[in-house]
Scaffold this active site. Structure first.
Site, PDB file in Angstrom:
ATOM      1  N   LYS A   6       0.683  -1.216   0.094  1.00 58.84           N
ATOM      2  CA  LYS A   6       0.094  -0.187   0.049  1.00 58.84           C
ATOM      3  C   LYS A   6       0.888   1.247   0.030  1.00 58.84           C
ATOM      4  CE  LYS A   6      -3.944  -1.798   2.628  1.00 58.84           C
ATOM      5  NZ  LYS A   6      -4.913  -1.566   1.651  1.00 58.84           N
ATOM      6  N   ARG A  53     -10.476 -11.459   1.481  1.00 57.10           N
ATOM      7  CA  ARG A  53     -11.151 -12.403   1.151  1.00 57.10           C
ATOM      8  C   ARG A  53     -10.500 -13.774   1.226  1.00 57.10           C
ATOM      9  NH1 ARG A  53     -11.630  -8.932  -4.398  1.00 57.10           N
ATOM     10  NH2 ARG A  53     -11.365  -7.420  -2.652  1.00 57.10           N
TER      11      ARG A  53
HETATM   12  N1  BES Z   1      -8.190  -3.671   4.405  1.00 58.51           N
HETATM   13  C1  BES Z   1      -8.316  -3.214   2.997  1.00 58.51           C
HETATM   14  C2  BES Z   1      -9.803  -2.410   2.775  1.00 58.51           C
HETATM   15  C3  BES Z   1      -9.799  -0.949   3.401  1.00 58.51           C
HETATM   16  C4  BES Z   1      -8.937  -0.141   2.736  1.00 58.51           C
HETATM   17  C5  BES Z   1     -10.620  -0.815   4.380  1.00 58.51           C
HETATM   18  C6  BES Z   1      -9.099   1.158   3.410  1.00 58.51           C
HETATM   19  C7  BES Z   1     -10.765   0.581   4.949  1.00 58.51           C
HETATM   20  C8  BES Z   1      -9.818   1.485   4.317  1.00 58.51           C
HETATM   21  C9  BES Z   1      -8.462  -4.368   2.186  1.00 58.51           C
HETATM   22  O1  BES Z   1      -7.604  -5.590   2.401  1.00 58.51           O
HETATM   23  C10 BES Z   1      -7.906  -3.987   0.490  1.00 58.51           C
HETATM   24  O2  BES Z   1      -6.625  -3.860   0.637  1.00 58.51           O
HETATM   25  N2  BES Z   1      -8.815  -4.165  -0.361  1.00 58.51           N
HETATM   26  C11 BES Z   1      -8.432  -3.622  -1.569  1.00 58.51           C
HETATM   27  C12 BES Z   1      -8.701  -4.470  -2.541  1.00 58.51           C
HETATM   28  C13 BES Z   1      -8.357  -4.394  -4.200  1.00 58.51           C
HETATM   29  C14 BES Z   1      -6.914  -4.596  -3.814  1.00 58.51           C
HETATM   30  C15 BES Z   1      -9.179  -5.204  -4.768  1.00 58.51           C
HETATM   31  C16 BES Z   1      -8.859  -2.270  -1.656  1.00 58.51           C
HETATM   32  O3  BES Z   1     -10.081  -2.082  -1.124  1.00 58.51           O
HETATM   33  O4  BES Z   1      -8.222  -1.456  -2.340  1.00 58.51           O
HETATM   34 MN    MN Z   2      -5.796  -5.168   1.804  1.00 59.48          MN
END
Ligand code: BES
Ligand code: MN
Ligand code: ZN
Length: 493
Positions: free
Chosen positions: A279, A353
């Site tokens: 990230k 997931r």
């Molecule tokens: N934990 C995150 C989702 C999230 C991000 C929750 C910011 C709250 C604030 C999750 O694991 C994630 O990173 N999801 C990705 C999925 C994508 C790579 C398909 C997302 O939401 O960007």
């Molecule tokens: Mn994630």
């Protein structure tokens, strides 16, 4: 703090530090207001007329009559128009009163909270402890100097009708249990990742199990997860120094041990760096909250045990950490899940997931009545519903409708999103059964579509709490949502 309910019609005789009195924004006032007006020789009606005491929603005015017939302080609070008074308005009034009392360091009050009988007083009684707890909550375990939290000592609620006494007392008690559950969820969720790892969650679970004979807690470490072929779950944790542990809390409240249980599965990513698909650094600190689903399950199980609900409930905290490392799983890897379905990893940041799919397969063994997973699953959910609504999806319309009803009843808002077959196209893979990331469009829904491939054997709902589980910025901290909504759902079963 002590909550009490008292059956009395004479307001001016109440021995208390402060009377809290509701004011209507129209012309008609309650008998309580009329009594106080008499004791103050018409002062109150004059102040209402001049606008110094306002009926506007949430407006407060503190008065020190200090006359012979009235020694108590009086806090007037505007309640808007009587005919519009609902649970949301009641909440605003309660918040305004509590904040004013704390600011003025008033500790003992007697309150005509149920003067407006338009709202269901039982619901108000259940909300009151939750509102107080929410305002006075602090997370200062890691502060070297702790700011003392002002608090109320005695809250006495006046009622006119003796018959309502026992039901109201019961709801106040329930409200206190729910308030404590929410505060516990907040505290676990607020813990930093260097303290709160999967082992920490497991230890919390075990401690809760020791407090209640109705609760059996078992922890599955990496060896056990491997024996079960939970390879997707294990892949996510492979880059971390902290062991992946799935904590299983089994509550038996039904007379029959074999009654089908309600199952809750919480995403417990104690830190989500994104892994190899790392990230951006801005805001990454907030990924300590990626275990809010698990913290929610913990709080709900605590409340279920304390409320002694006559049902069986299984709560799972799927603890894990997503880190980049030489041993991490990679984009392009193909994983064989516990169910046998294969997954092509497109993005290691779509890890929630992968952890959930194996946990959702695991719970088939319970022959569950319903399964609800709770997860900070997608940033896309914040884009869709902001920070106000939890996203609800699933494979059973009745279950979804019940959850929305529970959310309305508890004031813990939730909104349904569609997951019909058209979205399933987006998770097709060329080399495995499905991919773990379906692209930007409809990201919350395609994540749910992924989960739906693992939940075909039972009634299932998915709560995406990415926008509701915590607050960012100056008020950074966990909210304890959606604990209230889930307890309401279980109470209604
Ligand atoms: N934990 C995150 C989702 C999230 C991000 C929750 C910011 C709250 C604030 C999750 O694991 C994630 O990173 N999801 C990705 C999925 C994508 C790579 C398909 C997302 O939401 O960007
Ligand atoms: Mn994630
Ligand atoms: Zn995550």
């Amino acid at each position: 703090m002590k909550f009490q309910i008292k059956n009395s019609a004479i307001i001016t005789k109440q021995k208390t530090e402060c009377l809290v009195i509701s004011i209507d924004s129209g012309k008609s006032q309650s008998d309580f207001v009329k009594d106080i007006d008499k004791s103050t020789n018409g002062l109150v009606s004059e102040l209402i007329k001049s606008g110094d005491i306002s009926g506007e929603l949430g407006q407060t005015t503190l008065l020190y009559p200090n006359s012979n017939s009235l020694k108590q302080k009086i806090l007037f609070v505007g309640c808007g128009k009587n005919k519009d008074f609902d649970l949301i308005q009641a909440t605003k009034v309660i918040q305004a009163v509590i904040k004013e009392l704390l600011a003025k360091k008033i500790k003992n009050i007697t309150w005509d909270l149920f003067a407006f009988n338009k709202v269901n007083s039982l619901e108000v009684a259940k909300q009151l402890p939750q509102i107080v707890s929410d305002i006075t909550y602090r997370f200062d375990e890691f502060k070297t100097t702790k700011t003392p939290v002002p608090s109320l000592t005695n809250v006495t609620l006046l009622i006119h009708d003796k018959k309502a006494l026992s039901a109201l007392t019961d709801n106040l008690l329930q409200g206190q249990i729910i308030a404590n559950a929410i505060a516990t969820t907040k505290t676990i969720a607020n813990m930093p990742s260097n303290v709160c790892n999967a082992k920490y969650l497991a230890e919390q679970g075990k401690q809760l199990g020791k407090l209640h004979s109705s609760l059996k807690v078992t922890c599955l470490g990496e060896n056990e997860l491997a024996k079960l072929n939970m390879n997707a779950y294990l892949a996510v944790g492979r880059g971390s120094q902290n062991e992946s542990i799935m904590t299983v809390m089994e509550y038996q409240g039904a007379k029959d041990k074999k009654d089908q249980p309600y199952v809750l599965v919480g995403k417990g990513l104690t830190f989500d760096s994104g892994g190899i698909s790392i990230k951006p650094s801005a805001g990454m600190d907030e990924m300590k909250y990626d275990m809010c689903g698990a913290a929610t399950v913990y709080g709900v199980m605590q409340a279920v045990a304390e409320l002694k609900l006559p049902i069986n409930v299984v709560g799972i905290m799927a603890g894990c950490e997503n880190m980049p490392d030489g041993n991490s799983y990679r984009p392009g890897d193909i994983l064989t899940t516990m169910s046998g379905t294969t997954v092509e990893v497109i993005n290691t940041d779509a890890e929630g997931r992968l952890v959930l799919c194996d946990a959702l397969t695991y719970v088939e063994r319970y022959n569950p009545k319903t399964v609800i997973d709770i997860a900070t699953l997608t940033g896309a959910c914040i884009v869709a519903l902001g920070h106000h609504y939890t996203g609800v999806m699933g494979n059973n319309d009745k279950l979804i409708a019940q959850l929305i009803a529970s959310s309305n009843k508890s004031g813990d808002k939730a909104w349904a999103l569609p997951i019909d077959s058209e979205f399933q196209e987006q998770i097709k893979s060329t080399c495995a059964d499905i991919v773990n990331a379906g692209g930007r469009d409809g990201g919350t829904i395609t994540a749910a579509c992924f989960l739906s491939r693992f939940t075909e054997k039972y009634q299932w709902a998915h709560l995406d709490i990415a926008g509701t589980a915590w607050k960012s910025g100056g008020q950074k901290g966990a909210t304890g949502r959606p604990v209230a909504m889930l307890i309401q759902y279980l109470q209604d079963q």
